[in-house]
Design a protein around this motif. Structure first.
Motif, short mmCIF file in Angstrom:
data_model
loop_
_atom_site.label_atom_id
_atom_site.label_comp_id
_atom_site.label_asym_id
_atom_site.label_seq_id
_atom_site.Cartn_x
_atom_site.Cartn_y
_atom_site.Cartn_z
N ASP A 112 0.87 -1.17 0.00
CA ASP A 112 0.00 0.00 0.00
C ASP A 112 0.91 1.22 0.00
O ASP A 112 2.12 1.09 -0.19
CB ASP A 112 -0.91 -0.02 1.23
N LEU A 116 2.50 6.22 4.48
CA LEU A 116 1.33 6.54 5.29
C LEU A 116 1.71 6.87 6.73
O LEU A 116 2.70 6.37 7.25
CB LEU A 116 0.36 5.36 5.30
N MET A 121 -1.55 3.33 9.05
CA MET A 121 -1.03 2.02 8.67
C MET A 121 -1.45 0.96 9.68
O MET A 121 -1.86 -0.15 9.30
CB MET A 121 0.49 2.07 8.63
N ARG A 124 -5.14 0.18 9.08
CA ARG A 124 -5.38 -0.62 7.87
C ARG A 124 -4.93 -2.07 8.06
O ARG A 124 -5.60 -3.00 7.63
CB ARG A 124 -4.68 0.00 6.67
N ASN A 125 -3.80 -2.25 8.73
CA ASN A 125 -3.33 -3.61 9.00
C ASN A 125 -4.33 -4.35 9.89
O ASN A 125 -4.59 -5.54 9.70
CB ASN A 125 -1.96 -3.58 9.65
#
Length: 228
Positions: A112, A116, A121, A124-125
């Motif tokens: 990605d 970021l 991050m 999103r993870n």
């Protein structure tokens, strides 16, 4: 008025999404294409989702503690020692039966934006790593209908248009009963508590039926009737 950090790519890429849809249609096992579709169509919805998460009490605590859901879900010694019927034990059995690993989605998701913000991050993870856990919480399996039902359920929580595109791609080929199961999942998702900011780590040792009740997750009756 929302402002978006310069590191957040909010452009819509419909052509990229359409190519990924065609690739997924040709090879339904190519999980990587699902992530391509989600990224291509998330637009500003992803950042709005993060902003709501970061503004919640659980979200602030998870970010402050630098939580790694992947680490918790990869600890098989801990999960196997949990009581029968707990979220964690049920998750572990599911992963073993399906021959999956918690880090499998890491490889499938691809890269990605590398620059970021660390909080974004981490978020999103966490969303990525929670996918198989949401199978357990909602009761939908990994069969094609189960995956579509889970997409419909979770769309009420994350609002990514890519989820609806994948459902639309399969809609014409579905039976009337299968469509009803997907619609039921969509409705059930709207009745459940918001799953995005939940303390998944705390759920692992608790009875699955109790957690489902607290989250107002209704039984997927139409899906279960077709899957049995």
């Amino acid at each position: 008025m929302n402002t978006y950090p310069s590191t957040i790519d909010t452009r819509l890429r419909p052509l990229t999404a359409w190519r990924a849809v065609r690739a997924l249609r040709d090879d339904p096992e190519d999980t990587r294409q699902i992530f391509v579709i989600f990224r291509a169509l998330r637009g500003k919805s992803g950042y709005r989702l993060f902003a709501r998460f970061a503004d919640s009490a659980n979200g602030r605590r998870i970010l402050a503690e630098r939580r790694s859901l992947l680490a918790a879900l990869s600890d098989h010694d801990y999960l196997s020692a949990l009581p029968a019927g707990s979220v964690g034990r049920t998750y572990l059995r599911f992963m073993q039966e399906e021959k999956l690993s918690a880090d499998g989605l890491v490889m499938a998701s691809g890269s990605d934006e590398p620059t970021l913000d660390p909080d974004i991050m981490l978020f999103r993870n966490r969303m990525r790593d929670a996918h198989d856990l949401t199978h357990i919480l909602t009761g939908y399996g990994r069969d094609p209908l189960g995956e579509l039902c889970l997409l419909a359920f979770m769309n009420r929580h994350v609002r990514n248009p890519g989820q609806l595109l994948i459902i639309a791609m399969a809609w014409k080929r579905m039976s009337g009963e299968a469509r009803k199961a997907v619609w039921e999942a969509y409705c059930n998702g709207g009745k459940a508590r918001w799953l995005v900011d939940q303390d998944y780590e705390a759920f692992l040792a608790r009875p699955l039926d109790v957690v489902r009740r607290e989250l107002a997750i209704r039984a997927p009756h139409r899906y279960e009737a077709l899957a049995s």
